[in-house]
Structures are given as C-alpha cells and as structure tokens.
Design a protein around this motif. Sequence first.
Motif, mmCIF file in Angstrom:
data_model
loop_
_atom_site.group_PDB
_atom_site.id
_atom_site.type_symbol
_atom_site.label_atom_id
_atom_site.label_comp_id
_atom_site.label_asym_id
_atom_site.label_seq_id
_atom_site.Cartn_x
_atom_site.Cartn_y
_atom_site.Cartn_z
ATOM 1 N N THR A 134 -25.939 27.633 62.767
ATOM 2 C CA THR A 134 -24.948 28.364 63.951
ATOM 3 C C THR A 134 -25.253 27.261 64.481
ATOM 4 N N LEU A 135 -26.025 25.580 64.383
ATOM 5 C CA LEU A 135 -25.374 24.847 65.428
ATOM 6 C C LEU A 135 -24.281 24.187 64.120
ATOM 7 N N PRO A 143 -35.885 18.618 56.101
ATOM 8 C CA PRO A 143 -35.989 17.882 56.967
ATOM 9 C C PRO A 143 -35.355 16.856 56.289
ATOM 10 N N PRO A 144 -34.776 15.919 57.384
ATOM 11 C CA PRO A 144 -33.359 15.115 57.017
ATOM 12 C C PRO A 144 -33.984 13.876 55.891
ATOM 13 N N GLY A 145 -35.329 13.579 56.588
ATOM 14 C CA GLY A 145 -35.969 12.399 55.737
ATOM 15 C C GLY A 145 -36.216 12.860 54.112
ATOM 16 N N ARG A 188 -28.022 19.895 61.131
ATOM 17 C CA ARG A 188 -29.191 19.550 61.271
ATOM 18 C C ARG A 188 -30.545 20.944 60.872
ATOM 19 N N THR A 189 -31.516 20.609 60.003
ATOM 20 C CA THR A 189 -31.935 21.182 59.417
ATOM 21 C C THR A 189 -33.740 21.481 60.367
ATOM 22 N N GLU A 190 -33.446 20.692 61.123
ATOM 23 C CA GLU A 190 -35.227 20.241 61.889
ATOM 24 C C GLU A 190 -35.152 21.109 63.497
ATOM 25 N N SER A 191 -33.983 22.124 63.135
ATOM 26 C CA SER A 191 -33.915 22.917 64.881
ATOM 27 C C SER A 191 -33.944 24.328 64.561
#
Length: 252
Positions: free
Chosen positions: A122-123, A81-83, A111-114
């Motif tokens: 892909t995003l 996650p980003p945090g 955006r690793t929470e995707s």
Amino acid sequence: MTPDLRVFADPAALAAAAAEEFFLRASRAHAEGRSFSCALSGGRTPAAMLQIMSEDNSLRRPPAGSWNDVHFFWGDERYVPPGHPDSNYRMAREALLDKIEIPEGNIHRIRTESGTASAAATLYEEELARFFRLCPGAMPRFDLIFLGMGEDGHVASIFPHSEVLAETTRLVASPWVEKVHSYRITLTLPVINNAGCILFLVQGGEKAATLRRVLMDAPCPEQLPAQAVRPGKGDVVWFVDQSAAPNAPCGL
Ligand code: 6PG
C-alpha cells in the motif's frame, strides 16, 4: 509477432549492452526535458549491469552527466528488511546506488519494514501515485521496466498460477509465494504492461527450455507468467545470452 530478441555471447556482453540501452533511453527522456523512471528487477542477473552503470566512463553516462533526472523503483521485492542479503534493494545499493551521485529522493524503494507485506504494498502504491501524479484508477507509465525470468517462467514476483495474474486494478500486490515460502511485493501486470519499454534480462542454460516455451508456445500465462507481459503501447525487448538461447543466432 516476432519477439525482439537480442542474443549476446555471454553474461558480460549482455550486461554491457543492457547498461548501454538504459543510458540510451535515459538520454532520450532527458532530451525531451523529462525525468526518467526505471523499475529495476531483482535476483542475480541485474548485478553485473548495475555495476557497469556505476562506472564513470564516457560510453555509459547518465544524461548530461547527472543522475538528477533518473528515478529508480523496483519491480518487486522480497519481504525482508532492506539490509537483508536477499533484498533486491540492497543488491542495487551495493552494485550501483552507493557509488553514484543520485538524490535520495530519486530512490523509491519498497518499504518492507512497514509492518505487513500488504502495508508495504500500500505504501508503495501511494508512492507511485504521488510520483506519477495519478488520478484514481490510472496506471503509472514507467519509461523502462527491467524484468528477469525464473526457470518456471515467473516475472517480478508473479509466479505460475498466482492470483496476481488476474489483478486488473491494483498497482502493487503482496502475494504469499509458496515456492519461496515467503510474502513478496510486486508490481502488477497492468502496471508492467503500461510501461514504455520492458527489457528482459535472461541468462543461463537452465532457462533455455522455458525461454523457448515462452517465446514459441501458445500463450498460457497461468503456467508461464512471462507470456502475460504484453504492453499495450510499449516495447518488449529480450536481452539473452547464448546459453539461454542456444539455437538462436548470436548477433552481438
Ligand atoms: C526476484 C525477481 C525475479 C528474478 C527472477 C530471475 O526478486 O527474484 O525479481 O523475478 O528476476 O527470479 O532471477 P535471476 O536473475 O537470479 O535468475
């Protein structure tokens, strides 16, 4: 071809010089009326440089005193996650991005929470295509890509014997990396090698043997992915500290 190798006395001198190089190149883009696209590297080394970039002093300033034309991307990201403490994005936020006036739209994180790592890749590809206004099959051309190098010669999240070494069409890959027992998201070599400038930041005696092999040995990118970094129309500059290049003259 002789590598552009710049040896600095210690990590602090390396970080200061790398920050100067960033602002020099960003100012050139500004003078040409262009935005400046920069992909940050992860790991420990870049933090000191980012910290210096956040400081408000006359020597190191963004073009015309504004970050509005600077766009930050990442060369790779851990699948966390980003945090998360291991997040390259979190490291950049804490060292630089939370301390400067930069539009949120200029920060293009992975955006690793995707959902899956593949979905995050892909995003990110879609974000690159939008920002660089890519035609199908075209490669983005970053003004500057920072890269670190692991003791095993990996760059970004392209590790020895990785299938990503053979990727020729995708912009972003999401390999499983057994060594770290995790997925990673990484720019691919066609994107890296399309950059205007690739700036390696390598420090520490533990990397000296690998750095010497990468620069001096016959090419074997399967074993030393850093040797696969050969931009077609761009510069590769190595900023290293004396401990990583003990036999090289310390010019700076
Ligand atoms: C990462 C990286 C990786 C890093 C090297 C060097 O996400 O870890 O981008 O390629 O640059 O492993 O890391 P250090 O600077 O910590 O030695």
